[in-house]
Scaffold this active site. Sequence first.
Site, PDB file in Angstrom:
ATOM      1  N   VAL A 174      -0.030  -2.684  10.693  1.00 42.11           N
ATOM      2  CA  VAL A 174       0.572  -2.377  11.984  1.00 42.11           C
ATOM      3  C   VAL A 174       0.029  -3.279  13.097  1.00 42.11           C
ATOM      4  O   VAL A 174       0.673  -3.459  14.116  1.00 42.11           O
ATOM      5  CB  VAL A 174       0.384  -0.888  12.364  1.00 42.11           C
ATOM      6  CG1 VAL A 174       1.208   0.007  11.454  1.00 42.11           C
ATOM      7  CG2 VAL A 174      -1.081  -0.472  12.321  1.00 42.11           C
ATOM      8  N   LYS A 219      -9.476   2.067  -1.759  1.00 41.80           N
ATOM      9  CA  LYS A 219      -9.690   1.383  -0.475  1.00 41.80           C
ATOM     10  C   LYS A 219     -11.053   1.742   0.120  1.00 41.80           C
ATOM     11  O   LYS A 219     -11.343   2.923   0.369  1.00 41.80           O
ATOM     12  CB  LYS A 219      -8.564   1.767   0.489  1.00 41.80           C
ATOM     13  CG  LYS A 219      -8.543   1.007   1.802  1.00 41.80           C
ATOM     14  CD  LYS A 219      -7.302   1.410   2.608  1.00 41.80           C
ATOM     15  CE  LYS A 219      -7.108   0.608   3.863  1.00 41.80           C
ATOM     16  NZ  LYS A 219      -5.873   1.004   4.581  1.00 41.80           N
ATOM     17  N   CYS A 234      -5.021  -3.477   2.483  1.00 41.39           N
ATOM     18  CA  CYS A 234      -4.751  -3.529   3.919  1.00 41.39           C
ATOM     19  C   CYS A 234      -5.986  -3.817   4.782  1.00 41.39           C
ATOM     20  O   CYS A 234      -6.497  -4.914   4.772  1.00 41.39           O
ATOM     21  CB  CYS A 234      -4.015  -2.273   4.354  1.00 41.39           C
ATOM     22  SG  CYS A 234      -3.006  -2.582   5.824  1.00 41.39           S
ATOM     23  N   GLU A 242       0.856  -1.190   0.000  1.00 41.71           N
ATOM     24  CA  GLU A 242       0.000   0.000   0.000  1.00 41.71           C
ATOM     25  C   GLU A 242       0.902   1.253   0.000  1.00 41.71           C
ATOM     26  O   GLU A 242       1.974   1.255   0.626  1.00 41.71           O
ATOM     27  CB  GLU A 242      -0.821  -0.070   1.302  1.00 41.71           C
ATOM     28  CG  GLU A 242      -1.788   1.037   1.560  1.00 41.71           C
ATOM     29  CD  GLU A 242      -2.486   0.842   2.931  1.00 41.71           C
ATOM     30  OE1 GLU A 242      -2.036  -0.010   3.743  1.00 41.71           O
ATOM     31  OE2 GLU A 242      -3.478   1.539   3.180  1.00 41.71           O
TER      32      GLU A 242
HETATM   33  C1  ACM Z   1      -3.934  -0.262   7.193  1.00 41.76           C
HETATM   34  O1  ACM Z   1      -5.066  -0.412   6.701  1.00 41.76           O
HETATM   35  N1  ACM Z   1      -2.978   0.374   6.545  1.00 41.76           N
HETATM   36  C2  ACM Z   1      -3.630  -0.826   8.499  1.00 41.76           C
END
Ligand code: ACM
Length: 281
Positions: A193, A121, A166, A51
């Site tokens: 993370v 996203k 992510c 990402e």
């Molecule tokens: C994330 O969605 N970058 C943790």
Amino acid sequence: MAFPVFWYPFLYKVKVGFLQFAPEFKAPEVNLTRIEEFISSIAADGLVLPELSTTGYAFNSKEELLPFAEPIPGPTTERLTRFATAKGIWLVVGLAERDGDDIYNSSILISKDGKLHKYRKIHLFDREKLIFSPGNLPFQVIDIVEAGLNPAPTRVCTVKIGLLICFDWIFPEAVRTLALKGAQIICHSANLVLPYCQPAMQTRAIENRVFIITANRTGEERSLKFTGNSQVVNPKGEVLLKADAEEECVKVIEIDPAQALDKNVTEYNNVITDRRPEFYL
Ligand code: ACM
């Protein structure tokens, strides 16, 4: 072993994998050059990158990110497209996309013939909600045409690629939607993370019987430490390939995407057709 000709479309392999690295914060030129250096000597059909691969992640505000966000298509995707087509590889790359006053946390798929596909996203994580607009495009499944594959070098085969970014991982509906749209390989660009995702993706792969490539980043930015451990998981949830938490690397493995067409768990159970949506909320 010789296979009858009618089997050939179902018997092919593709070489896929991930680039795991630590993008330099606010240094798109440096990151693009490093991406090209990492990949240039790799033999693969397709690779997934993390990402926000060119900008880094830990921006404090939309204003701070704006100078680094670009339209798609734009100069960064043009450079990546030139690179991918010259090399004959498809690439999935996470980028900060500017569209008018909005910034999207986007992922692009560049096919070997230079076609560009985009996903924004849908599920923003934590402070991303202060910076990015939530994705407003449907989940994307893209047909990639692969030619010259074993064991039928003259055949052309289609592989269906799904895009995920992510934190989308925590919503089972996201991978399910991609699977229902026919995705065989889900390309998951990440800057993780939290520690839960990589094992959870084994479950997502099992419950949808798909391949999942998670390309995560390493390193630290501001107060965030990213967890690496990029991986390729098969439709049985087996981890075929894995990086460690810290390393910068490209890893590639040969897979048979047709394995993701078989949704049967037992003789009497199928993860798609056994669903009982009338009982679900
Ligand atoms: C994330 O969605 N970058 C943790």
